[in-house]
Design an enzyme around this catalytic site. Sequence first.
Site, short mmCIF file in Angstrom:
data_model
loop_
_atom_site.label_atom_id
_atom_site.label_comp_id
_atom_site.label_asym_id
_atom_site.label_seq_id
_atom_site.Cartn_x
_atom_site.Cartn_y
_atom_site.Cartn_z
N LYS A 33 17.10 11.77 -36.61
CA LYS A 33 17.36 12.62 -37.79
C LYS A 33 17.28 14.11 -37.46
CE LYS A 33 12.66 12.84 -39.73
NZ LYS A 33 12.51 14.29 -39.54
N ASP A 225 14.05 18.73 -44.75
CA ASP A 225 13.61 17.63 -43.89
C ASP A 225 12.42 16.93 -44.55
OD1 ASP A 225 13.48 15.95 -41.74
OD2 ASP A 225 12.53 17.39 -40.39
N GLU A 226 12.19 15.67 -44.21
CA GLU A 226 11.05 14.89 -44.72
C GLU A 226 10.97 14.97 -46.25
OE1 GLU A 226 9.66 13.01 -42.71
OE2 GLU A 226 9.44 13.92 -40.73
N GLN A 256 8.55 5.94 -44.87
CA GLN A 256 7.53 6.77 -44.22
C GLN A 256 6.90 7.76 -45.20
OE1 GLN A 256 8.36 7.98 -40.03
NE2 GLN A 256 10.40 7.16 -40.41
N ARG A 614 5.56 4.28 -34.15
CA ARG A 614 5.29 5.36 -33.18
C ARG A 614 5.45 4.85 -31.76
NH1 ARG A 614 6.96 8.52 -35.79
NH2 ARG A 614 7.36 6.79 -37.21
#
Length: 773
Positions: A33, A225-226, A256, A614
């Site tokens: 991303k 972002d996020e 997430q 992760r």
Amino acid sequence: MNSYLDSLNDAQKQAVLQKDGPMIIIAGAGSGKTRVLTYRIAHLMKQGVDSFNILSLTFTNKAAKEMKKRIASVVGDGEAKNLWMGTFHSVFARILRSEADKLGFPSNFTIYDTQDSVRLISAIIKEMGLDKERYKPKQILGRISSFKNSLVTVRAYFNSADMQEADMHASRPKVGEIYKEYVARCFKAGAMDFDDLLLRTNELLARFPETLAKYQNRFRYIMVDEYQDTNHSQYIIVRALADKFGNICVVGDDSQSIYSFRGANIQNILNFQKDYPDVKTFKLEQNYRSTSNIVNAANSIIAKNKTKLDKEVWTENGAGEAINVMRTISDGEEGRFVAQSIWENQMNNQLSLDSFCVLYRTNSQSRAIEDALRKKGIDYKIYGGISFYQRKEIKDILSYLRILINPNDEEALKRIINYPARGIGATTIDKLTIAANHYKKSIFDVLKYIDKIDLKINAGTKNKLQNFMNMMLRLQIESQTKNAFEIAEVVVKEAKFIKDLEKDGTPEAVSKVENIQELLNGIKDFITDKIEQGEDASLTSFLEDVALATDFDSEKKDDEPTVSLMTIHQSKGLEYLYVYVVGLEENLFPSAMSMSTRSELEEERRLFYVALTRAEKAAFLTYAQTRYRWGKLVDAEPSRFLEEIDDQYLHYLTPKAPEPAINRFVDKSIFEDAPKGIRFQKPIQRKKMERDVAQKKEIVVSSNLKKVSLVSPKMNLFDGDIIAGNIVEHNRFGTGTVLGVEGKGPDKKAEIQFATAGKKKLLLQFAKLKVIG
């Protein structure tokens, strides 16, 4: 075709090429991303969009720095510098410094960190004569923070009967009064806290239409972002800025979303398509990071959540090894297993220590891991501990520097007025505070005119205050002509920090002197770097950089690779070859505090998804059968999340604990073997029942112990049943092989080679070993 586009897959390329209108990029874990966001910005500039008209909001300064570097490689360093790119807080702080006068703030307003805010709230609670046990400063700050992030101003609070009633029920009816006074005191001090950077930006855009129009015209293309981690306040700002042109691109992964405790609202990303009906949706579903076993296992977990966007992450990477599951007897053995496994994998695969990461749900779990790593001689670093700029001696110096650019900063002034000690006590500071509130002035102003105000203090104290004030005024004058490093050097000398610490003479004091030296080095590096880049190298700029710093934004000073230890929340956005997720037990992970509603449980599941994704090459999931809580060893139950992973992706390093197909509450033997005429009592709990059965099987009396021990045939204290070659189990060291037995009676010892704890000599009198083979 531009070369940077050639490196993208079809889904990534479509997202990069989309120019106008609202769009959402749903990006699965490890799907690239950041690359898409970076290249989309670069492509917009290549298509003729002015770099000054692009706003890119990130969640860490580190992410912004990396993205800017990548963009510069495509469009050139000069144009990349023109981008408005950074964290929400840093970008809005920049806007507020330009527009602060509209809100009645100075342009060089101070940014309070959490400690400053807690200290101010503590002072207010004390002045109001409230009970500190009922009105705990950190809890009150948390409540105020949630108000601000939900756009509940002081006025909105007092207009809400429900909120006031909630605080009444919590036996804290004065929360609103504390909130009101806190906001007033911050305003008077020319200070904003982190939440104010969002709240005041909303105020600016709501109250001043011409300012909103100005920034709408400037930011014609907005990228976030996020997006799943945005709170309500951030959401409203972004919507307002994008309202005119509608060119908004958000990137995120609902799977997430793990920051609801900070006010993040998953509904922002779930409802984006409702907010913008003509939105174009792009899905990045190919994972480039992890093996297919890890990706598929993560998919099987997150599939259990009901609240989610539709996507299916996949990978072309090989299957890799199955996810390893390890059951240990105790948290101590869990730590030893992790340390041993890291050591073996490092040696066998010739890996650097920074290939490994240990993740846990809570900070307190690190102890057992740390102990084991230390004993194994494995270097590690804990992320999330006390950072450099939070150390007392550093905060003291920074407070001096803050006063020089904003004399109204009362929290900074209170911190340093008597440090190093100059005989100005708490009573004097209280009198100064009362006078400042009475005259509606800052404490600094009261000190300037101390000859004209009757503070009812003695001549000696008054002289000390005047000496302090004269020093600060001299430093203020010097700060006008000196750079950040030079004035910091003068402050350290004038305030006699080093001299004060050298009087102590302890190792801690020596360490503090080294920290002060390192601070000066850091300031020098900062201004040199800024000057070379042609950017603001002022003291204000440095202090703002410090206030907005995070642990991961700072450069690693120690070049030696280490194993990373951190909470799962802190691991977001990171990746490691080998990941160990420890403490997978009910009430620990998922947390006992996050299981009362479905939304809470689903966030815990998303947290587990983040932990597992992760890992690039291998993942280890561990849990203990017993764990210390409040100094007592308690039984633990495996986490439900382990059951939610499809078994085909798992490899059990220890046999999977079977679920007994019996009634857990009543042993059938009491019915089958009961003598005639038995009278049934109240239901018998399992532990008592096992003791009863053990008592029937065998009673071993030891005169040396002077007590009766109830054991089963497989339980041994120091009898002759334990011999060399036995496989035994210990409640802390786990499984081991008996190498030899020596001594007699209560002095009888067994030398045992444990799988993870190494070789031990144990007194059988106290070892409570269980023979398992």
